[in-house]
Design a protein around this motif. Structure first.
Motif, PDB file in Angstrom:
ATOM      1  N   GLN A   1      42.403  12.639 -11.449  1.00 58.97           N
ATOM      2  CA  GLN A   1      42.120  13.650 -10.697  1.00 58.97           C
ATOM      3  C   GLN A   1      41.281  13.559  -9.223  1.00 58.97           C
ATOM      4  OE1 GLN A   1      39.446  16.565 -12.217  1.00 58.97           O
ATOM      5  NE2 GLN A   1      41.110  17.217 -14.012  1.00 58.97           N
ATOM      6  N   ASP A   2      40.801  12.148  -9.215  1.00 60.94           N
ATOM      7  CA  ASP A   2      40.322  11.639  -8.128  1.00 60.94           C
ATOM      8  C   ASP A   2      40.996   9.939  -8.023  1.00 60.94           C
ATOM      9  OD1 ASP A   2      38.450  10.310  -5.918  1.00 60.94           O
ATOM     10  OD2 ASP A   2      37.098  10.672  -7.453  1.00 60.94           O
ATOM     11  N   GLU A   3      41.687   9.884  -6.231  1.00 56.85           N
ATOM     12  CA  GLU A   3      42.803   8.951  -6.119  1.00 56.85           C
ATOM     13  C   GLU A   3      41.496   7.914  -5.395  1.00 56.85           C
ATOM     14  OE1 GLU A   3      42.343   9.569  -0.639  1.00 56.85           O
ATOM     15  OE2 GLU A   3      44.587  10.050  -2.079  1.00 56.85           O
ATOM     16  N   ASP A   4      40.469   7.803  -5.787  1.00 52.94           N
ATOM     17  CA  ASP A   4      39.569   6.903  -5.154  1.00 52.94           C
ATOM     18  C   ASP A   4      39.329   6.044  -6.421  1.00 52.94           C
ATOM     19  OD1 ASP A   4      38.655   7.087  -2.710  1.00 52.94           O
ATOM     20  OD2 ASP A   4      37.101   8.283  -3.572  1.00 52.94           O
ATOM     21  N   LEU A   5      39.941   6.288  -7.438  1.00 54.70           N
ATOM     22  CA  LEU A   5      40.050   5.626  -9.001  1.00 54.70           C
ATOM     23  C   LEU A   5      41.385   5.007  -9.717  1.00 54.70           C
ATOM     24  CD1 LEU A   5      37.720   7.835 -11.736  1.00 54.70           C
ATOM     25  CD2 LEU A   5      36.414   5.994 -10.199  1.00 54.70           C
ATOM     26  N   LEU A   6      41.866   4.840  -8.510  1.00 53.94           N
ATOM     27  CA  LEU A   6      43.687   4.496  -8.447  1.00 53.94           C
ATOM     28  C   LEU A   6      43.716   3.281  -9.335  1.00 53.94           C
ATOM     29  CD1 LEU A   6      46.886   5.272  -8.555  1.00 53.94           C
ATOM     30  CD2 LEU A   6      46.684   4.042  -5.757  1.00 53.94           C
TER      31      LEU A   6
ATOM     32  N   ALA B   1      35.518  16.331 -16.433  1.00 55.26           N
ATOM     33  CA  ALA B   1      34.114  17.260 -16.614  1.00 55.26           C
ATOM     34  C   ALA B   1      33.312  16.887 -15.749  1.00 55.26           C
ATOM     35  CB  ALA B   1      33.496  17.425 -18.323  1.00 55.26           C
ATOM     36  N   LEU B   2      32.819  15.673 -15.022  1.00 55.39           N
ATOM     37  CA  LEU B   2      31.844  14.629 -13.972  1.00 55.39           C
ATOM     38  C   LEU B   2      31.971  15.054 -13.493  1.00 55.39           C
ATOM     39  CD1 LEU B   2      29.682  13.186 -13.971  1.00 55.39           C
ATOM     40  CD2 LEU B   2      30.986  10.831 -14.144  1.00 55.39           C
ATOM     41  N   THR B   3      33.450  15.421 -12.886  1.00 52.69           N
ATOM     42  CA  THR B   3      33.976  16.539 -12.099  1.00 52.69           C
ATOM     43  C   THR B   3      33.505  16.737 -11.431  1.00 52.69           C
ATOM     44  OG1 THR B   3      35.718  14.413 -11.140  1.00 52.69           O
ATOM     45  CG2 THR B   3      35.883  16.603 -10.290  1.00 52.69           C
TER      46      THR B   3
ATOM     47  N   VAL C   1      24.482  13.503 -16.187  1.00 55.40           N
ATOM     48  CA  VAL C   1      22.970  11.773 -16.518  1.00 55.40           C
ATOM     49  C   VAL C   1      24.338  12.010 -18.041  1.00 55.40           C
ATOM     50  CG1 VAL C   1      21.228  11.708 -17.251  1.00 55.40           C
ATOM     51  CG2 VAL C   1      21.698  12.944 -16.023  1.00 55.40           C
ATOM     52  N   HIS C   2      23.931  12.881 -18.323  1.00 52.10           N
ATOM     53  CA  HIS C   2      24.225  12.246 -20.315  1.00 52.10           C
ATOM     54  C   HIS C   2      26.698  11.925 -20.160  1.00 52.10           C
ATOM     55  CE1 HIS C   2      21.672  15.855 -21.650  1.00 52.10           C
ATOM     56  NE2 HIS C   2      21.098  14.599 -22.043  1.00 52.10           N
ATOM     57  N   MET C   3      27.130  12.674 -19.176  1.00 51.82           N
ATOM     58  CA  MET C   3      28.105  12.689 -19.118  1.00 51.82           C
ATOM     59  C   MET C   3      28.091  10.902 -18.683  1.00 51.82           C
ATOM     60  SD  MET C   3      31.098  15.612 -19.115  1.00 51.82           S
ATOM     61  CE  MET C   3      29.751  16.288 -18.245  1.00 51.82           C
ATOM     62  N   VAL C   4      27.854  10.785 -17.469  1.00 51.81           N
ATOM     63  CA  VAL C   4      27.791   9.325 -16.578  1.00 51.81           C
ATOM     64  C   VAL C   4      26.895   8.277 -17.143  1.00 51.81           C
ATOM     65  CG1 VAL C   4      25.350   8.766 -15.388  1.00 51.81           C
ATOM     66  CG2 VAL C   4      27.657   8.439 -14.085  1.00 51.81           C
TER      67      VAL C   4
ATOM     68  N   HIS D   1      31.449   3.386  -9.131  1.00 51.35           N
ATOM     69  CA  HIS D   1      31.917   4.994  -8.390  1.00 51.35           C
ATOM     70  C   HIS D   1      31.138   6.122  -8.782  1.00 51.35           C
ATOM     71  CE1 HIS D   1      34.365   7.714  -6.919  1.00 51.35           C
ATOM     72  NE2 HIS D   1      35.039   8.794  -8.211  1.00 51.35           N
ATOM     73  N   TRP D   2      30.603   6.252 -10.200  1.00 53.79           N
ATOM     74  CA  TRP D   2      30.611   7.318 -10.793  1.00 53.79           C
ATOM     75  C   TRP D   2      28.545   7.599 -10.284  1.00 53.79           C
ATOM     76  CZ3 TRP D   2      33.504  11.404 -11.233  1.00 53.79           C
ATOM     77  CH2 TRP D   2      35.188  10.695 -11.367  1.00 53.79           C
ATOM     78  N   MET D   3      27.659   5.992 -11.085  1.00 58.48           N
ATOM     79  CA  MET D   3      26.760   6.126 -10.842  1.00 58.48           C
ATOM     80  C   MET D   3      25.897   6.665  -9.469  1.00 58.48           C
ATOM     81  SD  MET D   3      25.221   5.543 -13.422  1.00 58.48           S
ATOM     82  CE  MET D   3      26.126   4.608 -14.399  1.00 58.48           C
ATOM     83  N   HIS D   4      27.055   5.848  -8.426  1.00 60.63           N
ATOM     84  CA  HIS D   4      25.900   7.011  -7.413  1.00 60.63           C
ATOM     85  C   HIS D   4      26.380   7.962  -6.892  1.00 60.63           C
ATOM     86  CE1 HIS D   4      26.651   2.197  -5.469  1.00 60.63           C
ATOM     87  NE2 HIS D   4      26.041   2.319  -6.591  1.00 60.63           N
ATOM     88  N   ARG D   5      27.269   8.741  -7.515  1.00 60.60           N
ATOM     89  CA  ARG D   5      27.657   9.959  -7.283  1.00 60.60           C
ATOM     90  C   ARG D   5      26.652  10.798  -7.703  1.00 60.60           C
ATOM     91  NH1 ARG D   5      33.757  11.809  -7.608  1.00 60.60           N
ATOM     92  NH2 ARG D   5      32.845  14.848  -6.781  1.00 60.60           N
ATOM     93  N   VAL D   6      26.198  10.165  -8.816  1.00 61.66           N
ATOM     94  CA  VAL D   6      25.263  11.254 -10.283  1.00 61.66           C
ATOM     95  C   VAL D   6      24.380  10.859  -8.962  1.00 61.66           C
ATOM     96  CG1 VAL D   6      24.468  11.114 -11.940  1.00 61.66           C
ATOM     97  CG2 VAL D   6      26.812  11.567 -11.995  1.00 61.66           C
ATOM     98  N   LEU D   7      23.708  10.201  -8.675  1.00 59.25           N
ATOM     99  CA  LEU D   7      22.382   9.109  -8.326  1.00 59.25           C
ATOM    100  C   LEU D   7      22.034  10.625  -7.030  1.00 59.25           C
ATOM    101  CD1 LEU D   7      22.094   5.392  -8.759  1.00 59.25           C
ATOM    102  CD2 LEU D   7      20.294   7.476  -9.734  1.00 59.25           C
TER     103      LEU D   7
END
Length: 775
Positions: free
Chosen positions: A77-82, A397-399, A413-416, A434-440
């Motif tokens: 779903q996120d092209e940044d993760l291609l 789910a995180l998205t 927090v739980h999912m990341v 990538h995910w850590m920065h978005r959740v922070l």
């Protein structure tokens, strides 16, 4: 992939149903692959692009010495993760800070492989950038893509995938005359799977012909219709399709007829389901990849879908070819073809239930482990295995948490945290950051959760060699944890700050930080922080000359790990203790501990840990005067280091250089290079087995009669000549040009001193392994 030059044979999915027809299309794709390094199969949903791509890749895979690899992009779903998705599918790990197209290209530059990129349309622009970069940098790479439209980059060869041929309904028809059409053959075979007595007969052949034509020969539509033959005849199916002809005029009026026909068939299949099946179908659209029964019961049950009926409803959807099954590690898993899933998602949105179902989906995956993620203890493997299966669900789910305002921060927090556990151990560090920065960005309150995320992010950065990026995060995490009185998170952040000092060569500074964390954990015990601090303080003590204290601390860390069933951090303590004991001359015990650690890292599939233990075992082998063994192990370790863009800590490089100098002197340069290259080029699992004195399984023995006479490719072509294939057939089979095939045959004739293909065939027969001769 964890070696520089060898990969497994590939990961093409196993297709459980037979492949029908497509002879001309297969030939077209093979010819296109021989001429172009990017071939894109284009066509509407359900037309069979994926099946054609996988089947063709299976037929040509032996032309690629490093395998044929399948990458399903539909859940993405996120092209940044291609790039991360492609790397995972190819089993790559990297410590590179910039895990983008260029980094991926470096991994693949010297490999000969075919990559199948499936379902590119929703990330088409990102795919175009990635494929273009890979093809420019990787001369032996070919890409077979499937998409609803081309990638539109230079050199792309488009192959339109048409529907299966159908009989014309005008003129005289007979069972025999229509059975030669691929659409009829597919419909008949799938029908016999649900109604074993079904056959094309005088009574039904006209209806079957009309039905295949009415469905435009689209394979997915034919399979959906065939699934109804348990309760309906072909004529009844045809009549009900005609009743839904108004659906062909709904939606996009300018869409091609077969697009609307496909929608009509899916809509009709949807209408034929019970109300509960329809609702479950729609709700299952929130799962982007595969899922299990428990997830369905938690996410989809309720209201119109009673929990006690979920299993029966799933079985009904499987029977109707709406759901596909795939065995999991412990339980059956399910997935929907993307076209069917999209239709269900449309129904869910139309009913106004999409957000609620996505929230249930989020809650289920956030609550699997809750606030007690098994970072430390016997359930680490369980977490990693679970994440391997559910990665796409966690991403989705995180998205949802990140895109929807007002959603609980704790869920993110739980999912990341679960995602980070896998990205750290498996080496997918860029995705973790990538995910850590978005959740922070979301978790901005001064809480223990934020302190934890800060040190986890810093940990990821350090493992990429990014001290400047990681150190500020670690300092912020430590300072916040101290303000909150959170001893555990403060201690762990301090340990990693000590690693920053160690990576800069400041052993005394690292010793002070490790000592601070260890003293804190002595006062306010927390097992994770205690084991990490004890291990690293032990090795720093050794570097500063206190060997007895070093051994004591590492043994204490191992004992504490064993008391909690901990493996991952135990392996780190085993690495340090085995190195210390080797330096102290206790090579027997050092070897035993290093082997234990290597087994753990193999189980975790951790590349850095594996490389480290291969190094340690090489050092020990050299100390025990097993110089050929040491040379191969050094090559094995380098294969991993090169593949993941990583290296030993500076404090350990001297041990490596010392060992290599000793082994080179003992063996001589030529013998050293020979043994070293065996390790560098052998399959990764063979190298690990060699290091553990286990049988090497993946390296097949070479036929000794061909050694020194024919290359592997020439032997392969000789086998095809012996099978009676012409040069043209050989070229198509191996995805090479006809001229190249002719050149190979000429070289074979010259090497063997022959003048005819018959002589090649006789030579192959004479030199065939005995077990093949008997067969």
């Amino acid at each position: 992939m964890t070696t520089a030059t060898k990969m497994p044979a590939g990961n093409l999915p196993v297709i459980l149903t037979s492949f029908i027809g497509r002879r001309s299309e297969i030939a077209d794709v093979k010819q296109a692959l021989a001429q172009s390094r990017l071939v894109t199969l284009v066509g509407p949903g359900g037309v069979g692009k994926t099946r054609l791509a996988v089947h063709t890749a299976e037929e040509v895979r032996r032309a690629f010495s490093d395998g044929a690899w399948f990458v399903d992009l539909s859940p993405l779903q996120d092209e940044d993760l291609l790039v991360s998705a492609v790397a995972r599918a190819l089993r790559l790990q990297s410590r590179s800070r910039a895990w983008g197209p260029a980094a991926l290209a470096r991994h693949l530059a010297d490999l000969e492989l075919l990559v199948v990129l499936d379902n590119c349309e929703h990330v088409r622009d990102a795919c175009a950038v990635l494929v273009d970069a890979l093809l420019r940098a990787c001369p032996s790479l070919r890409v077979l893509a499937t998409s609803r439209q081309g990638l539109e980059i230079p050199g792309e060869h488009l192959v339109a995938v048409p529907p299966l041929p159908t009989p014309a309904t005008e003129g005289p028809l007979s069972p025999r005359s229509i059975e030669r059409y691929d659409a009829v053959a597919l419909f008949t075979e799938r029908a016999q799977a649900v109604a074993s007595g079904f056959r094309v007969s005088d009574e039904n052949h006209q209806a079957v012909a009309a039905l295949c034509q009415r469905l435009d020969g689209i394979p997915l539509a034919l399979e959906l219709a065939a699934a109804r033959l348990r309760v309906l005849s072909p004529q009844q199916i045809l009549e009900r399709l005609e009743e839904h002809s108004d659906l062909l005029r709904s939606g996009n009026a300018v869409a091609p007829e077969r697009h609307r026909s496909m929608h009509s068939l899916i809509a009709w299949s949807y209408d034929l389901c019970s109300a509960e099946e329809r609702m479950l179908w729609a709700r299952l659209g929130v799962f982007p990849g595969t899922f299990d029964l428990e997830a369905v019961e938690q996410v989809c049950a309720g209201d119109e879908v009673p929990r006690e009926l979920v299993l029966d409803l799933l079985s009904g959807l499987v029977d109707k070819s709406i759901l596909l099954t795939a065995p999991g590690a412990d339980a059956m898993r399910y997935r929907m073809p993307e076209t069917i899933r999209a239709f269900g998602r449309e129904q869910l949105a139309a009913a106004g239930q999409e957000k609620e179902l996505r929230r249930r989906h989020r809650d289920h995956f956030a609550n699997i482990y809750g606030a007690n993620l098994p970072w430390f203890g016997p359930r680490q493997r369980e977490l990693l295995s679970w994440m391997r299966l559910e990665r796409d669900n966690y991403r989705a789910a995180l998205t949802f948490c990140l895109e929807e305002t007002g959603e609980p921060v704790a869920s993110a927090v739980h999912m990341v945290g679960a995602i980070a556990a896998e990205t750290m151990v498996r080496g997918f560090l860029s995705e973790g950051r990538h995910w850590m920065h978005r959740v922070l960005e979301l978790v901005d309150e001064p809480t223990s959760e934020r302190a934890l995320l800060l040190w986890v992010d810093g940990w990821h950065a350090l493992n990429q060699g990014d001290i400047d990026g990681g150190e500020p995060r670690l300092e912020a995490g430590r300072d916040l944890a101290e303000r909150l009185g959170d001893a555990g998170n403060a201690a762990v952040a301090t340990v990693f700050l000590g690693m920053c000092a160690m990576m800069r060569g400041d052993v005394e500074g690292a010793f002070r930080l490790y000592g601070d964390a260890f003293a804190r954990m002595r006062r306010e015990y927390e097992p994770l922080g205690f084991v990490m601090a004890a291990t690293r303080l032990g090795f720093a003590s050794f570097l500063l000359g206190d060997a007895d204290r070093a051994v004591e601390l590492c043994e204490e860390a191992i004992a504490e790990s064993d008391a909690h069933g901990e493996k991952w951090h135990k392996a780190e303590a085993l690495a340090d203790l085995s190195t210390i004991l080797w330096r102290l001359g206790e090579t027997s015990r050092a070897r035993e501990l290093a082997a234990d650690g290597l087994r753990i890292q193999r189980d975790f599939d951790n590349a850095v840990g594996t490389a480290q233990f291969l190094e340690i075992l090489a050092w020990i082998a050299a100390a025990e005067h097993q110089h050929p063994r040491a040379a191969r192990l050094l090559g094995s370790a380098d294969g991993v280091w090169h593949a993941i863009d990583a290296s030993l800590f500076p404090q350990l490089l001297g041990y490596r250089e010392e060992t290599e100098t000793t082994v080179r002197r003992a063996l001589g340069a030529r013998a050293f290079e020979t043994d070293y290259r065996v390790g560098l080029q052998a399959p990764h699992l063979d190298n690990v087995a060699f290091a553990l004195d286990e049988p090497e399984e993946s390296a097949a023995p070479t036929d000794s009669s061909a050694v020194g006479v024919l290359t592997r490719r020439e032997r392969e072509i000789a086998d095809l000549v012996a099978s009676g294939l012409s040069n043209r057939d050989i070229a198509a089979n191996l995805v090479i040009s006809r001229r190249t095939a002719e050149g190979h045959v000429d070289h074979i004739l010259g090497k063997l001193g022959f003048t005819s293909r018959v002589q090649i065939a006789a030579w192959v027969a004479e030199n065939r392994p005995s077990d093949q001769s008997r067969s």
